[in-house]
Design a protein around this motif. Structure first.
Motif, PDB file in Angstrom:
ATOM      1  N   PHE A 171      77.910 -22.709  77.976  1.00 38.31           N
ATOM      2  CA  PHE A 171      78.580 -21.851  77.092  1.00 38.31           C
ATOM      3  C   PHE A 171      79.154 -22.784  75.997  1.00 38.31           C
ATOM      4  O   PHE A 171      79.735 -23.919  76.129  1.00 38.31           O
ATOM      5  N   LYS A 172      78.637 -22.614  74.599  1.00 42.07           N
ATOM      6  CA  LYS A 172      79.121 -23.178  73.766  1.00 42.07           C
ATOM      7  C   LYS A 172      79.897 -22.508  72.667  1.00 42.07           C
ATOM      8  O   LYS A 172      80.695 -23.105  72.209  1.00 42.07           O
ATOM      9  N   ASN A 173      79.565 -21.393  72.735  1.00 39.01           N
ATOM     10  CA  ASN A 173      80.603 -20.393  71.890  1.00 39.01           C
ATOM     11  C   ASN A 173      80.241 -18.903  72.250  1.00 39.01           C
ATOM     12  O   ASN A 173      79.603 -18.855  73.364  1.00 39.01           O
ATOM     13  N   LYS A 174      80.940 -18.018  71.889  1.00 37.28           N
ATOM     14  CA  LYS A 174      80.614 -16.509  72.365  1.00 37.28           C
ATOM     15  C   LYS A 174      79.481 -16.176  72.267  1.00 37.28           C
ATOM     16  O   LYS A 174      79.030 -15.323  73.054  1.00 37.28           O
ATOM     17  N   GLU A 175      78.609 -16.650  71.267  1.00 36.51           N
ATOM     18  CA  GLU A 175      77.183 -16.218  70.972  1.00 36.51           C
ATOM     19  C   GLU A 175      76.155 -16.913  71.395  1.00 36.51           C
ATOM     20  O   GLU A 175      74.931 -16.903  71.633  1.00 36.51           O
ATOM     21  N   ASN A 176      76.430 -18.299  72.068  1.00 35.18           N
ATOM     22  CA  ASN A 176      75.626 -19.213  72.420  1.00 35.18           C
ATOM     23  C   ASN A 176      75.715 -19.408  74.120  1.00 35.18           C
ATOM     24  O   ASN A 176      76.468 -20.358  74.439  1.00 35.18           O
ATOM     25  N   TYR A 177      74.983 -18.684  74.910  1.00 30.93           N
ATOM     26  CA  TYR A 177      75.209 -18.787  76.385  1.00 30.93           C
ATOM     27  C   TYR A 177      73.679 -19.114  76.930  1.00 30.93           C
ATOM     28  O   TYR A 177      72.738 -18.484  76.389  1.00 30.93           O
ATOM     29  N   ASP A 178      73.363 -20.021  77.735  1.00 29.50           N
ATOM     30  CA  ASP A 178      72.142 -20.253  78.439  1.00 29.50           C
ATOM     31  C   ASP A 178      72.313 -20.386  79.931  1.00 29.50           C
ATOM     32  O   ASP A 178      73.305 -21.149  80.580  1.00 29.50           O
ATOM     33  N   ASN A 210      67.567 -16.264  75.042  1.00 33.08           N
ATOM     34  CA  ASN A 210      66.803 -16.253  73.741  1.00 33.08           C
ATOM     35  C   ASN A 210      65.483 -15.868  73.556  1.00 33.08           C
ATOM     36  O   ASN A 210      64.690 -15.740  72.617  1.00 33.08           O
TER      37      ASN A 210
END
Length: 227
Positions: A171-178, A210
């Motif tokens: 988790f890097k921010n609310k829009e960036n999950y992997d 993505n």
């Protein structure tokens, strides 16, 4: 572990048909030094040297060749809290081009020993800090199965098989999950009670969210020394 392999195959084939699918091929030589202390404490130093030999896209002949990616130096202190349980915490420095990445680490490990094999579970979190980047949080679970290839236990001058399966949420921010899935089949050899070597494949697949799947194939070489 059968459900995992079915999931992995489904992911690979579905993303191959939908999106850009890239791959990396390289090596991950690692040195692990550990020292047992009083009161069930242990300290471990680990250094990893990541090298990339080939990068490309499936179905495309254009590739990128050798690149030295980074060097890791990590120190972790652990304490045995029960018959099968260990807690640990540590710090990692990652040296890459013109940047030093910092990472804090927390772990909880359970080891179950059976007559002919050992099963380990590791739950961990870490927080990564890099220059001009948002802090990244990772939640990880790894299951490890190892079995001697000679007899009922692993003794000096004997081989063993070790297979790990890890799920890593980033988790890097609310829009960036992997989500990254790792499979690590390794063969090990015990030279002495304090010296062993493992080598095998470290396979990783991620970027499902993505729809631009990335697959990485690393030759893993791990040297463990107890001092």
């Amino acid at each position: 572990m059968k459900p995992f392999y079915l999931l992995l195959l489904c992911c690979v084939f579905s993303f191959n048909t939908k999106a850009q699918n890239t791959y990396n091929i390289g090596t991950l030589p690692t040195i692990n030094l550990s020292k047992s202390l009083e009161n069930n404490w242990k300290i471990n130093f680990k250094s990893e040297f990541r090298q990339l030999f080939k990068t490309g896209q499936f179905g495309n002949n254009q590739t990128t060749n050798y690149d030295y990616v980074h060097t890791d130096a990590a120190i972790v202190a652990s304490k045995k809290t029960g018959l099968n349980n260990t807690i640990a915490g540590g710090f990692l420095l990652r040296f890459r081009d013109q940047d030093i990445v910092k990472r804090t680490i927390q772990q909880f490990t359970i080891i179950n020993r059976f007559n002919a094999f050992r099963l380990g579970h590791r739950f961990s979190t870490d927080q990564t800090f890099a220059s001009n980047e948002t802090m990244a949080l990772r939640l990880r679970y790894r299951v490890t199965f190892d079995i001697p290839l000679n007899g009922q236990s692993v003794d000096k001058n004997e081989w063993y098989l070790k297979i790990s399966n890890e799920y890593l949420n980033r988790f890097k921010n609310k829009e960036n999950y992997d989500l990254e899935i790792r499979v690590l089949p390794n063969v090990g050899y015990v030279f002495t009670d304090n010296n062993k070597l493992e080598f095998g494949l470290d396979y990783r697949i991620n970027d499902f969210v993505n729809q631009s799947t990335r697959q990485r194939f690393w030759l893993a070489i791990n040297w463990y020394i107890s001092i």
